[in-house]
Scaffold this active site. Structure first.
Site, short mmCIF file in Angstrom:
data_model
loop_
_atom_site.label_atom_id
_atom_site.label_comp_id
_atom_site.label_asym_id
_atom_site.label_seq_id
_atom_site.Cartn_x
_atom_site.Cartn_y
_atom_site.Cartn_z
N ILE A 155 0.83 -1.21 0.00
CA ILE A 155 0.00 0.00 0.00
C ILE A 155 0.86 1.25 0.00
O ILE A 155 0.61 2.19 -0.77
CB ILE A 155 -0.97 -0.02 1.20
CG1 ILE A 155 -1.95 -1.19 1.04
CG2 ILE A 155 -1.72 1.31 1.30
CD1 ILE A 155 -2.78 -1.47 2.27
N ASP A 175 10.89 2.04 6.76
CA ASP A 175 10.35 0.68 6.79
C ASP A 175 11.30 -0.19 7.59
O ASP A 175 12.51 0.06 7.61
CB ASP A 175 10.20 0.13 5.36
CG ASP A 175 9.24 -1.07 5.30
OD1 ASP A 175 8.09 -0.87 4.89
OD2 ASP A 175 9.65 -2.18 5.69
N ALA A 235 -4.25 1.98 8.40
CA ALA A 235 -3.59 0.68 8.51
C ALA A 235 -4.32 -0.22 9.50
O ALA A 235 -5.09 -1.11 9.09
CB ALA A 235 -2.12 0.86 8.91
N ARG A 236 -4.08 -0.02 10.78
CA ARG A 236 -4.72 -0.82 11.82
C ARG A 236 -4.94 0.05 13.06
O ARG A 236 -4.07 0.83 13.45
CB ARG A 236 -3.83 -2.02 12.20
CG ARG A 236 -4.03 -3.24 11.31
CD ARG A 236 -5.40 -3.87 11.55
NE ARG A 236 -5.66 -5.00 10.70
CZ ARG A 236 -6.26 -4.97 9.52
NH1 ARG A 236 -6.63 -3.80 9.01
NH2 ARG A 236 -6.51 -6.06 8.84
N ASP A 260 -9.13 5.99 9.95
CA ASP A 260 -10.10 5.06 9.33
C ASP A 260 -10.23 3.77 10.12
O ASP A 260 -11.17 3.01 9.91
CB ASP A 260 -9.65 4.74 7.89
CG ASP A 260 -10.64 3.85 7.16
OD1 ASP A 260 -11.83 4.20 7.12
OD2 ASP A 260 -10.21 2.80 6.63
N GLU A 265 -13.93 -1.34 17.27
CA GLU A 265 -14.86 -0.91 16.24
C GLU A 265 -16.22 -1.57 16.45
O GLU A 265 -16.27 -2.75 16.81
CB GLU A 265 -14.31 -1.26 14.85
CG GLU A 265 -13.00 -0.56 14.55
CD GLU A 265 -12.39 -0.93 13.20
OE1 GLU A 265 -11.38 -0.32 12.83
OE2 GLU A 265 -12.93 -1.84 12.54
N HIS A 282 -13.63 2.42 8.89
CA HIS A 282 -12.86 1.30 8.34
C HIS A 282 -13.27 1.04 6.89
O HIS A 282 -13.67 -0.06 6.51
CB HIS A 282 -13.05 0.04 9.18
CG HIS A 282 -11.91 -0.93 9.06
ND1 HIS A 282 -11.42 -1.64 10.13
CD2 HIS A 282 -11.15 -1.31 8.00
CE1 HIS A 282 -10.42 -2.41 9.74
NE2 HIS A 282 -10.25 -2.22 8.45
N GLY A 284 -11.22 1.66 4.13
CA GLY A 284 -10.08 1.65 3.22
C GLY A 284 -10.25 0.75 2.01
O GLY A 284 -9.94 1.13 0.89
#
Length: 327
Positions: A155, A175, A235-236, A260, A265, A282, A284
């Site tokens: 992504i 990264d 992402a998370r 997001d 949730e 959420h 995405g």
């Protein structure tokens, strides 16, 4: 007769092909009767009589697997594996597959949309207009800011490619395993996360949730960012400490955030009280084409497995190593 439990919802709403695939293969299925993300107890009560779970983001723990005596495959609709106890699955002889490529284009495009919305205060102006208030807000263009990308995988790389249509912003990247080959395609600066926090105008996260990334961004990291910086998490949930983000934004620090994904949730919390915090549910991967591809690929894995064929996208060994070592 083979039976599949479909826990992720919605499923088959925009394209019924995944359900037709199961029906054509003679596989009975049950779609999540709660029509919402399942908690551990709800899932444990449902799984007792199924051979396959076509799974979403719910937690599939050892407790859940212990109730599923027939379960032999978890086919994940999507890429994140933080919800699946991979080592417990391996111990119990349960195989796991996923759809890592399918959601990436939609998530990358939403990221760009959120970047532009934050930079131009679209969400704030929209709320004000609905309240009858007319106020023209100054913003910034994407080409004129420093972008920080933490996590440059499927992504994150797509996000980089999509920024090229907006000019040549300065791009800082980080990264765990840097892919310096990307520097042949993009003008990048490989830096530490701390340098991104301190120098970027807008930061976007594209990381899995692991022991290392859980609450990776807390008050200390948020306060080290520029006062008018912005941050995006598609992402998370749990990578950014939500209470800390709310506290920092309420203090006036950071000019915007777009979230997001949430630790719990559906989300209900103090971020919803902050106008300059853009919240989405959420969404995405929720483009029609990407969601359909995810459902088809995950269903195809279930059908292949239950008809004695080889899996096409089994979770690789490296994902087990990452989870077991907490990387």
């Amino acid at each position: 007769m083979a039976k599949a439990l479909i826990t992720t919802v919605p499923f088959g709403d925009k394209n019924r092909l995944p359900l037709e695939m199961l029906e054509s293969a003679g596989i009975q299925y049950l779609i999540n009767p709660h029509n919402a993300r399942l908690n551990e107890n709800q899932l444990a009560d449902l799984v007792t009589d199924f051979d396959v779970i076509i799974a979403g983001t719910e937690k599939i723990t050892d407790k859940v697997m212990a109730r599923a005596s027939r379960l032999k495959l978890i086919s994940r609709v999507g890429v994140g594996l933080d919800g699946v106890d991979l080592m417990a699955a391996r111990t119990r002889g349960i195989r796991v597959s996923y759809t890592p490529e399918a959601p990436a284009p939609a998530v990358a495009e939403l990221t760009l949309g959120l970047m532009i919305s934050l930079l131009r205060s679209v969400h704030v102006a929209n709320a004000q207009m609905h309240q009858g208030k007319w106020q023209r807000i100054f913003g910034r263009r994407l080409a004129e800011v420093t972008i920080g990308v933490i996590g440059v995988g499927r992504i994150g790389t797509r996000v980089l490619r999509r920024t090229r249509g907006f000019g040549t912003p300065r791009i800082l990247v980080n990264d765990l395993i840097p892919n310096y080959e990307l520097s042949r395609e993009f003008k990048l600066e490989w830096v530490t996360k701390e340098q991104i926090y301190e120098q970027a105008d807008i930061i976007t996260l594209h990381l899995p949730l692991t022991r290392l990334t859980k609450n990776m961004i807390r008050r200390e990291q948020l306060m080290s960012m520029k006062r008018d910086a912005m941050i995006i998490n598609v992402a998370r949930g749990g990578i950014i400490s939500e209470p800390d983000l709310a506290e920092v934004m309420k203090s006036g620090h950071l000019s915007g955030a777009a979230i997001d994904v949430f630790e719990h949730e559906p989300y209900s919390g103090p971020l919803a009280e902050i106008d300059r915090c853009l919240l989405t549910a959420h969404m995405g991967s929720m483009s029609v084409d990407c969601r359909t591809r995810m459902e088809i690929e995950a269903t195809d894995e279930a059908v292949r497995f239950l008809t004695g064929k080889a899996l096409a996208s089994e979770v690789p060994e490296v994902e087990y190593e990452v989870q077991s070592q907490g990387l």
